[in-house]
Design a protein around this motif. Structure first.
Motif, short mmCIF file in Angstrom:
data_model
loop_
_atom_site.label_atom_id
_atom_site.label_comp_id
_atom_site.label_asym_id
_atom_site.label_seq_id
_atom_site.Cartn_x
_atom_site.Cartn_y
_atom_site.Cartn_z
N LEU A 35 0.84 -1.21 0.00
CA LEU A 35 0.00 0.00 0.00
C LEU A 35 0.87 1.26 0.00
N ALA A 36 1.96 1.20 0.75
CA ALA A 36 2.87 2.36 0.78
C ALA A 36 3.44 2.60 -0.62
N GLN A 37 3.73 1.51 -1.32
CA GLN A 37 4.24 1.64 -2.70
C GLN A 37 3.19 2.32 -3.59
N GLY A 38 1.93 1.94 -3.37
CA GLY A 38 0.85 2.53 -4.16
C GLY A 38 0.78 4.03 -3.96
N ARG A 39 0.90 4.43 -2.71
CA ARG A 39 0.88 5.87 -2.43
C ARG A 39 2.07 6.56 -3.10
N GLY A 40 3.22 5.91 -3.00
CA GLY A 40 4.40 6.46 -3.64
C GLY A 40 4.22 6.59 -5.14
N PRO A 161 14.85 5.61 4.43
CA PRO A 161 14.01 5.68 3.23
C PRO A 161 12.61 5.16 3.54
N LEU A 162 11.60 5.77 2.98
CA LEU A 162 10.19 5.35 3.12
C LEU A 162 9.83 5.13 4.59
N GLU A 163 9.93 6.17 5.33
CA GLU A 163 9.74 6.10 6.79
C GLU A 163 8.36 6.59 7.21
N ASP A 164 7.94 6.23 8.42
CA ASP A 164 6.69 6.82 8.91
C ASP A 164 7.02 8.01 9.82
N GLY A 165 6.03 8.91 9.89
CA GLY A 165 6.27 10.20 10.56
C GLY A 165 6.66 10.10 12.02
N ASP A 166 6.05 9.16 12.75
CA ASP A 166 6.32 9.06 14.19
C ASP A 166 7.79 8.79 14.46
N PHE A 181 14.14 9.50 1.85
CA PHE A 181 13.64 9.49 0.48
C PHE A 181 12.14 9.34 0.63
N ASP A 182 11.37 10.28 0.14
CA ASP A 182 9.91 10.16 0.25
C ASP A 182 9.27 10.89 -0.91
N LEU A 183 8.48 10.18 -1.69
CA LEU A 183 7.85 10.79 -2.87
C LEU A 183 6.76 11.79 -2.51
N ASN A 184 6.28 11.71 -1.28
CA ASN A 184 5.20 12.63 -0.89
C ASN A 184 5.79 13.81 -0.12
N SER A 187 4.13 14.49 3.40
CA SER A 187 4.05 13.52 4.50
C SER A 187 4.72 14.10 5.74
N ARG A 188 4.38 13.53 6.89
CA ARG A 188 5.00 14.01 8.13
C ARG A 188 6.50 13.75 8.10
N THR A 189 6.88 12.62 7.50
CA THR A 189 8.31 12.33 7.39
C THR A 189 9.02 13.42 6.59
N SER A 190 8.46 13.73 5.41
CA SER A 190 9.08 14.76 4.56
C SER A 190 9.22 16.07 5.31
N VAL A 198 12.74 14.22 -2.36
CA VAL A 198 11.41 13.89 -2.91
C VAL A 198 11.63 13.28 -4.30
N ASP A 199 11.83 11.99 -4.27
CA ASP A 199 12.09 11.26 -5.52
C ASP A 199 11.90 9.78 -5.23
N ASN A 200 11.75 9.01 -6.30
CA ASN A 200 11.66 7.57 -6.10
C ASN A 200 13.02 7.07 -5.64
N VAL A 201 13.03 6.32 -4.56
CA VAL A 201 14.31 5.85 -4.02
C VAL A 201 15.07 5.03 -5.07
N THR A 202 14.36 4.37 -5.96
CA THR A 202 15.04 3.54 -6.97
C THR A 202 15.83 4.41 -7.97
P1 ATP Z 1 3.87 9.86 7.30
O1 ATP Z 1 3.62 9.09 8.56
O2 ATP Z 1 5.30 10.30 7.16
O3 ATP Z 1 2.91 11.00 7.04
P2 ATP Z 1 2.56 7.96 5.54
O4 ATP Z 1 1.81 7.36 6.65
O5 ATP Z 1 1.85 8.72 4.49
O6 ATP Z 1 3.77 8.84 6.08
P3 ATP Z 1 3.88 5.46 5.06
O7 ATP Z 1 2.90 4.53 4.48
O8 ATP Z 1 4.33 5.26 6.45
O9 ATP Z 1 3.39 6.91 4.72
O10 ATP Z 1 5.25 5.50 4.23
C1 ATP Z 1 5.34 5.42 2.90
C2 ATP Z 1 5.89 6.70 2.31
O11 ATP Z 1 6.88 6.33 1.40
C3 ATP Z 1 4.81 7.47 1.55
O12 ATP Z 1 4.92 8.85 1.80
C4 ATP Z 1 5.12 7.17 0.08
O13 ATP Z 1 4.85 8.28 -0.75
C5 ATP Z 1 6.62 6.91 0.12
N1 ATP Z 1 7.09 5.96 -0.90
C6 ATP Z 1 6.55 4.79 -1.28
N2 ATP Z 1 7.28 4.19 -2.22
C7 ATP Z 1 8.35 5.00 -2.46
C8 ATP Z 1 9.48 4.92 -3.29
N3 ATP Z 1 9.68 3.89 -4.11
N4 ATP Z 1 10.38 5.93 -3.25
C9 ATP Z 1 10.21 6.99 -2.40
N5 ATP Z 1 9.15 7.12 -1.59
C10 ATP Z 1 8.24 6.14 -1.59
#
Ligand code: ATP
Length: 254
Positions: A35-40, A161-166, A181-184, A187-190, A198-202
């Motif tokens: 699901l996180a990948q989908g958001r990304g 990379p791809l971390e959660d905000g907490d 690395f966070d595409l969003n 996000s709280r992480t960003s 802000v780019d695809n980690v790949t």
């Molecule tokens: P936060 O808690 O920081 O607000 P979130 O709950 O929205 O984040 P998570 O599901 O914890 O997000 O983490 C996934 C994050 O990683 C998302 O912001 C998503 O956009 C990002 N992400 C997913 N795939 C990739 C990727 N391949 N490269 C970079 N970022 C990615």
């Protein structure tokens, strides 16, 4: 794995998706990781599926920061192990960083699969699997609060990379410099990290390795200047503008 024709306009992005699905089938990735990948992917689409100027600037600042680090650690989760294990190992060697496995949805089998994958890709020491060297980071409830005493706990710079905000917030509160690395960009992480790519980690991790190599001979003063000139909030606003501009352009065509 499904065969994706090279001529497909979005072949690269679909290959990344396939890697993650394969990682799920091989026990590396959690369902939630899909699901996180989908958001990304959604944000990558909005960003035009390319490395923008803001990301390139953040990569440069991240390289400078990593080259000045005393004790850098790269935190690895299932998605990263599935998407770019080789690059994680390469980056760790380039900047002499430790690698630590840290999972949100912890599971011993998954952790073992991640460690196996990293080792297959050349990692020698991987932290995060021994209970006798673990300790807790305050300020988070999930399994992610458990960190290695010799790794994230004592690190000055943590790449997450791809971390959660907490967790990002907890790491910042613990005085760490956090590179993510966070595409969003929203996000709280960003918003909480010290440097947000802000780019695809790949795409971006290869660019970071190249930048670290290129800048490895730079003097400390120059590296400090690059960091001082970097403004994460301003840079994030530029990524948001990149999305706005892409939307406007596409809406005109539609
Ligand atoms: P936060 O808690 O920081 O607000 P979130 O709950 O929205 O984040 P998570 O599901 O914890 O997000 O983490 C996934 C994050 O990683 C998302 O912001 C998503 O956009 C990002 N992400 C997913 N795939 C990739 C990727 N391949 N490269 C970079 N970022 C990615």
């Amino acid at each position: 794995m499904q065969l994706i024709p090279k001529s497909h306009p979005r072949a690269k992005s679909l290959l990344v998706r396939e890697k993650l699905v394969k990682g799920f089938d091989n026990g590396l990735v959690a369902k939630e990781g899909l699901l996180a990948q989908g958001r990304g992917e959604a944000f990558d689409y909005l960003l035009g599926e390319k490395t923008g100027k803001a990301a390139a600037r953040a990569i440069k600042a991240a390289a400078a920061q990593l080259l000045l680090a005393e004790m850098p650690v790269i935190s690895v989760n299932g998605n990263i192990a599935a998407l770019c294990p080789k690059q994680v190992v390469r980056l760790s060697k380039q900047i002499k960083a430790k690698i630590e496995v840290n999972l949100f949805y912890t599971n011993a089998n998954r952790k073992r699969a991640i460690i196996r994958t990293l080792k297959k890709n050349g990692a020698t020491e991987i932290l995060g699997s021994k209970s006798d060297s673990s300790t807790k980071l305050s300020g988070i409830d999930s399994a992610r609060r458990i960190v290695d005493k010799n790794g994230i706990f004592v690190a000055d710079i943590v790449v997450v990379p791809l971390e959660d905000g907490d967790r990002t917030m907890a790491l910042r509160k613990a005085g760490k410099t956090v590179i993510t690395f966070d595409l969003n960009p929203l996000s709280r992480t960003s918003q909480t990290a010290s440097i947000t790519i802000v780019d695809n980690v790949t795409r971006a991790i290869d660019l970071l390795i190249v930048e670290c190599k290129k800048m490895s001979k730079s003097n400390k003063k120059d590296l400090h200047r690059i960091i001082a000139d970097f403004d994460n909030k301003k840079n994030l606003r530029e990524s948001v503008n990149q999305i706005k501009n892409n939307l406007t352009r596409r809406a005109r065509v539609a």
